[in-house]
Write a protein that holds these residues in place. Sequence first.
Motif, short mmCIF file in Angstrom:
data_model
loop_
_atom_site.label_atom_id
_atom_site.label_comp_id
_atom_site.label_asym_id
_atom_site.label_seq_id
_atom_site.Cartn_x
_atom_site.Cartn_y
_atom_site.Cartn_z
N VAL A 61 0.83 -1.21 0.00
CA VAL A 61 0.00 0.00 0.00
C VAL A 61 0.87 1.25 0.00
O VAL A 61 0.61 2.21 -0.75
N SER A 62 1.91 1.28 0.82
CA SER A 62 2.79 2.46 0.87
C SER A 62 3.46 2.70 -0.47
O SER A 62 3.51 3.84 -0.96
N VAL A 63 4.00 1.64 -1.09
CA VAL A 63 4.65 1.80 -2.39
C VAL A 63 3.65 2.26 -3.45
O VAL A 63 3.95 3.14 -4.27
N ALA A 64 2.46 1.69 -3.43
CA ALA A 64 1.45 2.07 -4.43
C ALA A 64 1.05 3.53 -4.28
O ALA A 64 0.94 4.26 -5.28
N ILE A 65 0.84 3.98 -3.05
CA ILE A 65 0.44 5.38 -2.84
C ILE A 65 1.56 6.32 -3.26
O ILE A 65 1.32 7.33 -3.94
N TYR A 66 2.80 6.01 -2.87
CA TYR A 66 3.93 6.88 -3.23
C TYR A 66 4.12 6.93 -4.74
O TYR A 66 4.32 8.01 -5.32
N ALA A 67 4.08 5.76 -5.39
CA ALA A 67 4.27 5.74 -6.85
C ALA A 67 3.14 6.49 -7.57
O ALA A 67 3.40 7.26 -8.50
N PHE A 68 1.91 6.28 -7.15
CA PHE A 68 0.78 6.92 -7.84
C PHE A 68 0.89 8.44 -7.76
O PHE A 68 0.78 9.13 -8.78
N TRP A 69 1.11 8.96 -6.57
CA TRP A 69 1.14 10.43 -6.45
C TRP A 69 2.42 11.01 -7.03
O TRP A 69 2.43 12.17 -7.48
#
Length: 439
Positions: A61-69
């Motif tokens: 979840v952390s990686v996905a949120i950081y990559a998306f934004w």
Amino acid sequence: MALGASHRLADGVEAVETMTRFALAVLALASGVYTYLGVRSILDGSATAVFFAAMIYSCAVSVAIYAFWTYMARFFPHITSRSGRTGMLAIMALGCAMIIAMASWLNAAALAGSAAVEQHLAETIQDYTADLDRAHENALAAQSLLPDIQRASERFQRLSDQEKQSGALTGTTGAGSVVQLLAQMAAQLRELETGITASREQVTTLFAEGQARISTMRTLLSSPGAIEPRADKFSEEAVALTGVIASLEQTSIAGSVKRAAEDLSLGFIAPVASGMEADLVNRQDTVIATIRTSVAAQSKVLSDAANQILTREPVPERRFVPLSGAEAVLLYASDFIPSWAGAISIDLLPAVLVFMLSIAHASLRKQEQGMDFAERITAAELLEAMRVQRALAASGVDLEAVTRREPEAAAAESAPTDEPSNITSLDLPAKGPRKGPQA
């Protein structure tokens, strides 16, 4: 002035780039931590398996949120076409929905999961309290018939005594058939009265036990400490309380009262007149017929009253359903709006940064479009242009002649012609001979 503002704005965008990355990393890490806490509350299994499963999910979840934004902050501010911006906004909306689905509700569970479970327990106590009171009322409803039964029993017994002592009904004293019949009716009503009184004691005992269970449940709700062990004990008390409520429903004596009331009339057996004289026999038969009518009327009154009690809606069977923190947060979402707002803000706050960068880049583009080329050129671009100029001069290109020829060609293209023509001219402006490099 515009050039200075543009440079300051560009410098500001460049200066906050590191801060933007740091903010995205911190927000993604915070969301991952709370997601880890939320996932642990809904997973079952060994402690090791739960730990690794929750850790892997929270890291994803952390990686996905950081990559998306990060992608949104990198690409969205530089897209100027309407179709491109519409597409990026649609992607942003889809990404926000996916982030809320995979992380925000778990963050809310970590923030307010215990409070939501306590809310569920409090609602359950209210429901069980209402059920217990209702079952108690239904069980005691038959007690309202007790005064009527007592009055009827006393009336028959009084008539029996009066007939025996003074012959109030037949005019002849003594213990004849009328006295026996009246005593029999009084005895049957007293038996019914005894049954109702005995049921009252049982109902009182069960109701006291139910109140004790509810008191224990309230104590568990208000006790400090982790919610999981308290919820387990609460579940045990809820199961026991359900049994008490069911017992109260079964102790209602209304059905027994109805059957006994019907037996008074249907099971009425008139005795044979015991008088030795014909006139006394006739009087006894008349009194017995009157007693039959009175018993039938009394039977109908008691039966109708018992029917009204039996037609009451029974207490529905209730089953306590334990909820995890995540499930309770979803069920009672309207009661924890601040927690939901905080959980969602952690995940979607980067959207504000993306829009701020978009506005800053749009302002930069607008300012640059209103400036001359000389105002937009940087020192590095000026040095590069001077290097190209020296290279062209060294190649023998007459830059002054080309410069003078360009305004003339532009004026010629803008001058009106005598006859319109739809033929495009393919002639190129004359150029000087290209010379090789000097020796």
